[in-house]
Design an enzyme around this catalytic site. Structure first.
Site, PDB file in Angstrom:
ATOM      1  N   ARG A   9       6.122  85.703   6.688  1.00 28.96           N
ATOM      2  CA  ARG A   9       7.556  85.806   6.426  1.00 28.96           C
ATOM      3  C   ARG A   9       8.259  84.459   6.303  1.00 28.96           C
ATOM      4  O   ARG A   9       9.432  84.393   5.946  1.00 28.96           O
ATOM      5  CB  ARG A   9       8.213  86.683   7.516  1.00 28.96           C
ATOM      6  CG  ARG A   9       7.861  88.156   7.328  1.00 28.96           C
ATOM      7  CD  ARG A   9       8.738  89.039   8.175  1.00 28.96           C
ATOM      8  NE  ARG A   9       8.392  88.941   9.597  1.00 28.96           N
ATOM      9  CZ  ARG A   9       9.259  89.158  10.578  1.00 28.96           C
ATOM     10  NH1 ARG A   9      10.506  89.458  10.310  1.00 28.96           N
ATOM     11  NH2 ARG A   9       8.874  89.071  11.834  1.00 28.96           N
TER      12      ARG A   9
ATOM     13  N   GLY B  38       1.906  79.533  19.725  1.00 30.92           N
ATOM     14  CA  GLY B  38       2.347  78.308  19.056  1.00 30.92           C
ATOM     15  C   GLY B  38       3.683  78.435  18.349  1.00 30.92           C
ATOM     16  O   GLY B  38       4.314  77.428  18.021  1.00 30.92           O
TER      17      GLY B  38
ATOM     18  N   ARG C 170      13.792  52.107  11.755  1.00 27.58           N
ATOM     19  CA  ARG C 170      12.586  52.856  11.364  1.00 27.58           C
ATOM     20  C   ARG C 170      11.433  52.515  12.301  1.00 27.58           C
ATOM     21  O   ARG C 170      11.547  51.636  13.148  1.00 27.58           O
ATOM     22  CB  ARG C 170      12.266  52.541   9.911  1.00 27.58           C
ATOM     23  CG  ARG C 170      13.328  53.096   8.941  1.00 27.58           C
ATOM     24  CD  ARG C 170      13.117  52.589   7.530  1.00 27.58           C
ATOM     25  NE  ARG C 170      11.759  52.790   7.096  1.00 27.58           N
ATOM     26  CZ  ARG C 170      11.157  52.050   6.146  1.00 27.58           C
ATOM     27  NH1 ARG C 170      11.816  51.071   5.556  1.00 27.58           N
ATOM     28  NH2 ARG C 170       9.916  52.291   5.807  1.00 27.58           N
TER      29      ARG C 170
HETATM   30  C1  UD1 Z   1       2.772  90.127  20.033  1.00 26.83           C
HETATM   31  C2  UD1 Z   1       2.463  91.116  21.163  1.00 26.83           C
HETATM   32  C3  UD1 Z   1       3.726  91.916  21.468  1.00 26.83           C
HETATM   33  C4  UD1 Z   1       4.851  90.963  21.843  1.00 26.83           C
HETATM   34  C5  UD1 Z   1       5.070  89.927  20.748  1.00 26.83           C
HETATM   35  C6  UD1 Z   1       6.032  88.888  21.217  1.00 26.83           C
HETATM   36  C7  UD1 Z   1       0.105  91.726  20.865  1.00 26.83           C
HETATM   37  C8  UD1 Z   1      -0.817  92.758  20.398  1.00 26.83           C
HETATM   38  N1  UD1 Z   1       1.417  91.994  20.730  1.00 26.83           N
HETATM   39  O1  UD1 Z   1       3.072  90.917  18.891  1.00 26.83           O
HETATM   40  O2  UD1 Z   1       3.499  92.800  22.536  1.00 26.83           O
HETATM   41  O3  UD1 Z   1       6.041  91.685  22.079  1.00 26.83           O
HETATM   42  O4  UD1 Z   1       3.840  89.276  20.418  1.00 26.83           O
HETATM   43  O5  UD1 Z   1       6.323  88.020  20.189  1.00 26.83           O
HETATM   44  O6  UD1 Z   1      -0.318  90.707  21.383  1.00 26.83           O
HETATM   45  N2  UD1 Z   1      -2.374  85.208  16.517  1.00 26.83           N
HETATM   46  C9  UD1 Z   1      -3.579  84.575  16.352  1.00 26.83           C
HETATM   47  N3  UD1 Z   1      -4.648  85.295  15.919  1.00 26.83           N
HETATM   48  C10 UD1 Z   1      -4.576  86.601  15.657  1.00 26.83           C
HETATM   49  C11 UD1 Z   1      -3.337  87.264  15.827  1.00 26.83           C
HETATM   50  C12 UD1 Z   1      -2.247  86.537  16.266  1.00 26.83           C
HETATM   51  O7  UD1 Z   1      -3.682  83.367  16.593  1.00 26.83           O
HETATM   52  O8  UD1 Z   1      -5.596  87.189  15.288  1.00 26.83           O
HETATM   53  C13 UD1 Z   1      -1.213  84.449  16.987  1.00 26.83           C
HETATM   54  C14 UD1 Z   1      -0.082  84.404  15.965  1.00 26.83           C
HETATM   55  O9  UD1 Z   1      -0.217  83.276  15.138  1.00 26.83           O
HETATM   56  C15 UD1 Z   1       1.149  84.327  16.853  1.00 26.83           C
HETATM   57  C16 UD1 Z   1       0.736  85.055  18.109  1.00 26.83           C
HETATM   58  O10 UD1 Z   1      -0.679  85.082  18.116  1.00 26.83           O
HETATM   59  O11 UD1 Z   1       1.464  82.998  17.199  1.00 26.83           O
HETATM   60  C17 UD1 Z   1       1.290  86.471  18.161  1.00 26.83           C
HETATM   61  O12 UD1 Z   1       0.776  87.214  17.091  1.00 26.83           O
HETATM   62  P1  UD1 Z   1       1.675  88.210  16.245  1.00 26.83           P
HETATM   63  O13 UD1 Z   1       0.819  88.834  15.223  1.00 26.83           O
HETATM   64  O14 UD1 Z   1       2.923  87.558  15.838  1.00 26.83           O
HETATM   65  O15 UD1 Z   1       1.979  89.307  17.377  1.00 26.83           O
HETATM   66  P2  UD1 Z   1       3.173  90.328  17.393  1.00 26.83           P
HETATM   67  O16 UD1 Z   1       2.863  91.450  16.487  1.00 26.83           O
HETATM   68  O17 UD1 Z   1       4.446  89.608  17.232  1.00 26.83           O
END
Ligand code: UD1
Ligand code: CA
Length: 451
Positions: free
Chosen positions: A15, A104, A315
């Site tokens: 996004r 991150g 700088r």
């Molecule tokens: C996740 C949580 C959710 C929480 C939310 C808060 C899970 C299943 N869900 O959902 O309960 O409310 O965060 O923001 O954990 N990432 C990886 N590898 C992956 C998947 C994700 O490194 O395979 C990292 C993403 O880059 C991100 C973070 O993990 O920084 C969270 O992943 P994202 O897919 O955004 O989780 P949400 O669906 O937001």
């Protein structure tokens, strides 16, 4: 108690609509990733692992730029947060103590909050950071009773009753490192997203008879960045916090809302920062220094008693010793200015060294670049560089030497010498009047021709 960090940073951030991996987008002149690493660093972690995926090389490089001891591991395919955490298992093998999972793309978690989670670990095998959401949206929901957590349900999998819960999962959690990996390995992907959810470890732990607990934080801390609009909101939140902190630390900000800080800006007590000052990365300012309005500073150090600006640009590598004065429309790069140096106006000093109490006249330029290479200019103590001197580097001006205004200095000037490098003045009495008469006559003749 020893603690390690696992920072998840593999996601693409679809996004954001960007070629740049999400965690490299900047807030406070630093990648989002650095914010998470900085919060974690306060715990003095034993091992820090950053899990990379999209843009892995660039993300790993940025992680090392913040902390050269950081470990990185590649998650080739993003199969979910539990799968991401598992990638760190080989690097945490045999590391005792707790592991804390951070994201991150979530820059504002406070070190105090993380500390409270480690504290809660004395009572619970797994500790999750939750918050009450004003708009719970698609956050995972925490099914809890008091401080005790039963399970986490992802929005996609939640029933209407569960979606009505406003207690949400921040994503940050903590457990013994070995146990965390063991639990993550047991997570399946039989859910609406077909992902390995880290959040499932709560129910798994409970099923094993372990206790899971909850620590709450302010919603502002868990603010994540998924879109450009959220990035802008995060920037605004960061700046608001940085301004308030600077003032709490005894820094005067004349117009706080117009000053922009970087994540690593350090300003001493009783420093005064005027309006519209912008800090890039790597700026340190000692107590009592003054930066007047409209300055742009990065990678520089300003010592006690120094004054800078208005309209100055410092700088990387600009180092101002005590009581240095840098005035308007002055640019300084990779240059050391010793105590009491004055550079008042319209000057460029690059790749230079200036000895104490030397005065640099208006319009001085160090000609440091020959089109191929950069060269140094070295100016001694108590020297006087006349206005509009061009110092063609490499060149040295000795202690107590003087250059005549308008000089182009191409050869070294010995100590205490005067160097003048410019055409000799020629004066012709009465010639100006004659010249103007001639020009007026030409103009009149032209006007007549057009009638
Ligand atoms: C996740 C949580 C959710 C929480 C939310 C808060 C899970 C299943 N869900 O959902 O309960 O409310 O965060 O923001 O954990 N990432 C990886 N590898 C992956 C998947 C994700 O490194 O395979 C990292 C993403 O880059 C991100 C973070 O993990 O920084 C969270 O992943 P994202 O897919 O955004 O989780 P949400 O669906 O937001
Ligand atoms: Ca997210």
């Amino acid at each position: 108690m020893q603690v390690s960090l696992v920072i998840l940073a593999a996601g693409q951030g679809t996004r954001m609509n960007s070629d740049l991996p999400k965690v490299l987008h900047q807030v406070g002149a630093a990648p989002l990733l650095h914010h998470a690493m900085q919060a974690g660093r306060a715990l003095e972690p034993e091992v820090t692992v950053v899990v990379t995926g999209h843009g892995a090389e660039a993300v790993a490089k940025a992680a090392r730029a913040f902390d050269e001891d950081v470990q990185t591991v590649l998650q080739e395919e993003q199969k979910g947060t539990a799968h991401a955490v598992l990638q760190a298992a080989p690097l945490l093998q045999g590391v005792a103590g707790d592991a804390l999972v951070l994201y991150g793309d979530t820059p504002f978690i406070r070190p105090e909050t993380l500390q409270a989670m480690l504290e809660a670990r004395r009572r619970h095998a797994v500790v999750v950071l939750g918050f009450h959401a004003a708009d719970p949206g698609r956050y995972g929901r925490l099914v809890a009773e008091g401080e005790t957590l039963e399970r986490i349900v992802e929005w996609k999998d939640a029933t209407a009753a569960e979606r009505a819960i406003t207690l949400c999962n921040s994503g940050v959690l903590c457990a013994d490192a070995g146990r965390l990996m063991q639990l993550c390995a047991a997570v399946g992907n039989d859910n609406a997203a077909g992902e390995f959810y880290l959040t499932d470890i709560v129910a798994l732990a409970r099923a094993e008879g372990l206790s899971a607990g909850l620590v709450l934080c302010d919603e502002a801390e868990t603010m994540g960045v998924n879109t450009r609009a959220q990035l802008a909101a995060a920037e605004a939140a960061f700046q608001a916090r940085a301004r308030a902190e600077a003032m709490e630390n005894g820094v005067t900000l004349t117009a706080p809302e117009t000053v922009f800080f970087a994540l690593d800006t350090v300003i001493g007590r009783d420093a005064v920062i005027g309006p519209n000052v912008i800090f890039g990365p790597g700026v340190t300012i000692e107590s009592g220094a003054e930066v007047k309005g409209f300055c742009h500073l990065e990678g520089c150090h300003i010592s006690r008693g120094a004054t800078v600006g208005p309209f100055a640009r410092l700088r990387p590598g600009a180092e101002l010793a005590e009581d240095v004065h840098v005035g308007n429309f002055v640019e300084i790069k990779n240059a050391i200015l010793d105590e009491g140096v004055k550079v008042g106006h319209l000057t460029y000093l690059g790749d230079a060294q200036v000895g104490e109490f030397t005065n640099i006249g208006a319009g001085t330029v160090t000609c440091n670049y020959d089109g191929v290479m950069k060269h140094r200019t070295v100016i001694g103590k108590r020297a006087f560089i006349g206005s509009d001197t061009m110092l063609v580097a490499p060149v040295t001006v000795g202690d107590g030497a003087l250059t005549g205004s308008g000089s182009v200095i191409t050869e070294d000037v010995p100590p205490e010498a005067v160097a003048i490098g410019r055409a000799k003045q020629v004066t012709k009495p009465g010639l100006a009047t004659k010249l103007f008469e001639k020009l007026k006559a030409i103009k009149a003749a032209k006007a007549k021709g057009q009638e």
